[in-house]
Design a protein around this motif. Structure first.
Motif, PDB file in Angstrom:
ATOM      1  N   ASP A 118       1.116  -1.543   0.014  1.00  9.36           N
ATOM      2  CA  ASP A 118       0.287  -0.417  -0.095  1.00  9.36           C
ATOM      3  C   ASP A 118       0.897   1.178   0.195  1.00  9.36           C
ATOM      4  O   ASP A 118       1.942   1.302   0.303  1.00  9.36           O
ATOM      5  N   SER A 119       0.488   2.676  -0.220  1.00  8.61           N
ATOM      6  CA  SER A 119       0.755   3.163  -0.370  1.00  8.61           C
ATOM      7  C   SER A 119       2.476   3.715  -1.022  1.00  8.61           C
ATOM      8  O   SER A 119       3.244   4.206  -0.003  1.00  8.61           O
ATOM      9  N   ILE A 120       3.212   2.910  -1.853  1.00  7.64           N
ATOM     10  CA  ILE A 120       4.061   2.790  -2.066  1.00  7.64           C
ATOM     11  C   ILE A 120       4.917   4.268  -2.865  1.00  7.64           C
ATOM     12  O   ILE A 120       3.898   4.253  -3.956  1.00  7.64           O
ATOM     13  N   VAL A 189       0.375  -9.966  -6.213  1.00  8.04           N
ATOM     14  CA  VAL A 189       0.841  -8.381  -5.549  1.00  8.04           C
ATOM     15  C   VAL A 189      -0.825  -8.267  -5.700  1.00  8.04           C
ATOM     16  O   VAL A 189      -0.754  -7.685  -7.055  1.00  8.04           O
ATOM     17  N   LEU A 190      -0.888  -7.604  -4.989  1.00  3.37           N
ATOM     18  CA  LEU A 190      -2.086  -6.216  -5.355  1.00  3.37           C
ATOM     19  C   LEU A 190      -1.190  -4.341  -4.822  1.00  3.37           C
ATOM     20  O   LEU A 190      -0.745  -4.800  -3.895  1.00  3.37           O
ATOM     21  N   ILE A 191      -1.188  -3.787  -5.724  1.00  4.41           N
ATOM     22  CA  ILE A 191      -0.761  -2.593  -4.749  1.00  4.41           C
ATOM     23  C   ILE A 191      -2.030  -1.111  -5.051  1.00  4.41           C
ATOM     24  O   ILE A 191      -2.588  -1.332  -6.161  1.00  4.41           O
ATOM     25  N   THR A 192      -1.984  -0.566  -3.873  1.00  2.94           N
ATOM     26  CA  THR A 192      -3.213   0.271  -3.626  1.00  2.94           C
ATOM     27  C   THR A 192      -2.663   1.136  -3.297  1.00  2.94           C
ATOM     28  O   THR A 192      -1.257   1.024  -2.727  1.00  2.94           O
ATOM     29  N   GLY A 193      -3.240   2.680  -3.562  1.00  3.90           N
ATOM     30  CA  GLY A 193      -2.375   3.328  -3.249  1.00  3.90           C
ATOM     31  C   GLY A 193      -4.185   5.006  -3.832  1.00  3.90           C
ATOM     32  O   GLY A 193      -4.786   4.442  -3.533  1.00  3.90           O
ATOM     33  N   ARG A 206       4.164   5.432 -11.361  1.00  2.75           N
ATOM     34  CA  ARG A 206       4.822   5.119 -10.344  1.00  2.75           C
ATOM     35  C   ARG A 206       4.513   3.545 -10.199  1.00  2.75           C
ATOM     36  O   ARG A 206       5.784   2.829 -10.351  1.00  2.75           O
ATOM     37  N   ILE A 207       3.418   3.507  -9.411  1.00  2.00           N
ATOM     38  CA  ILE A 207       3.489   2.638  -9.382  1.00  2.00           C
ATOM     39  C   ILE A 207       2.586   1.600 -10.321  1.00  2.00           C
ATOM     40  O   ILE A 207       3.739   0.195 -10.325  1.00  2.00           O
ATOM     41  N   CYS A 208       2.209   2.346 -12.200  1.00  2.36           N
ATOM     42  CA  CYS A 208       1.627   1.399 -13.007  1.00  2.36           C
ATOM     43  C   CYS A 208       3.424   1.208 -13.030  1.00  2.36           C
ATOM     44  O   CYS A 208       3.257  -0.485 -13.930  1.00  2.36           O
ATOM     45  N   ALA A 209       3.954   2.261 -13.402  1.00  3.79           N
ATOM     46  CA  ALA A 209       5.512   1.399 -14.376  1.00  3.79           C
ATOM     47  C   ALA A 209       5.978  -0.231 -13.127  1.00  3.79           C
ATOM     48  O   ALA A 209       6.635  -1.003 -14.222  1.00  3.79           O
ATOM     49  N   MET A 210       5.649   0.379 -12.412  1.00  4.95           N
ATOM     50  CA  MET A 210       6.300  -0.870 -11.167  1.00  4.95           C
ATOM     51  C   MET A 210       6.087  -2.082 -11.531  1.00  4.95           C
ATOM     52  O   MET A 210       6.080  -3.242 -11.688  1.00  4.95           O
TER      53      MET A 210
END
Length: 267
Positions: A118-120, A189-193, A206-210
């Protein structure tokens, strides 16, 4: 209070609940003390392990932190889980803890079943952004100082200064904070923000590129909220994280069933 020994230092951790294990990782300057609400909520369905990193909270102090200490924290967490006999686990990490969560997926792939980050900040550090964050800490409001004190105790200023020094030193080093190893992550993996995260500029980019480098990655962004999403959109985050963990568990069970059927057919 449970501790385990790591590099001749005592690491404190919370161990609550029963069932599948979820490792809950705090962000920078945070500790298990400020995650009481998350521990209470997630321990209703899972066994929650939440450590204080070396140098923070109730863990032993150190004189300084290594550059990119998120990676070292992941190594420590891997040893913690091994020491208490955990065969497999999910990781939920927020902010700096989200970085450490993904590091764990890289260095402990056999045991990490899925990750919620979350929020990275993304894969690369923005030096100007880090410098601005560190500078803002010098003029922190009373509420933030109370937060640091509650999280780390009477010597909170030393802990925060040590953390700031680590961030600045890490920002001086160009390159991926994941050591160019994101492609090695194979678990879900789940990325939230939040689009309104004021601590991370261009967070969606940033998150989408990663995320493009991670084989099985889902990204969920909210139009409202702040940093971290875990606290500013609490109910939304808990719903997304819980549903994701349960869906990963179901997917893993289905894969096991299909693999067993294939083996039985071959026999």
């Amino acid at each position: 209070m449970p501790y385990f020994e790591y590099n001749d230092k005592k690491i404190f951790y919370v161990d609550e609940g029963k069932g599948d294990v979820v490792l809950l990782l705090p962000g920078n300057t945070s500790t298990s003390a400020v995650h009481g609400s998350e521990i209470e909520y997630f321990s209703r369905d899972f066994r929650i392990i939440c450590p204080d990193y070396l140098g923070y909270g109730n863990s032993d102090r150190v004189s300084s932190l290594p550059v990119n200490s998120w990676w070292e924290n992941a190594v420590m967490c891997k040893e913690l889980m091994k020491s208490i006999g955990v065969a497999g686990y999910t990781v939920i990490g927020t902010s700096g803890g989200g970085i450490t969560a993904l590091d764990l997926a890289i260095i402990d792939p056999e045991r990490v079943s899925c990750v919620v980050a979350d929020s990275i900040v993304g894969e690369y550090i923005d030096k100007a952004q880090i410098e601005a964050e560190v500078e803002s800490r010098k003029n922190a409001q009373k509420e933030l100082k109370f937060f640091w004190s509650f999280a780390n105790g009477e010597d909170w200023q030393f802990v925060v200064d040590m953390d700031s020094k680590m961030l600045l030193e890490t920002a001086d080093i160009e390159g991926s904070i994941f050591n160019d190893r994101l492609e090695e992550i194979k678990c879900c993996v789940l990325i939230t923000g939040s689009f309104r995260d004021r601590l991370i500029e261009n967070i969606a980019d940033r998150i989408c590129a990663m995320a493009k480098k991670i084989e099985n990655c889902k990204v969920v962004m909210f139009s409202r909220g702040g940093h971290p999403l875990m606290w500013t959109r609490k109910q939304d985050f808990r719903r997304e994280a819980t549903n994701f963990i349960l869906s990963c568990r179901s997917l893993k069970a289905e894969r096991f069933k299909l693999e067993k059927q294939t083996v039985d057919t071959d026999c």
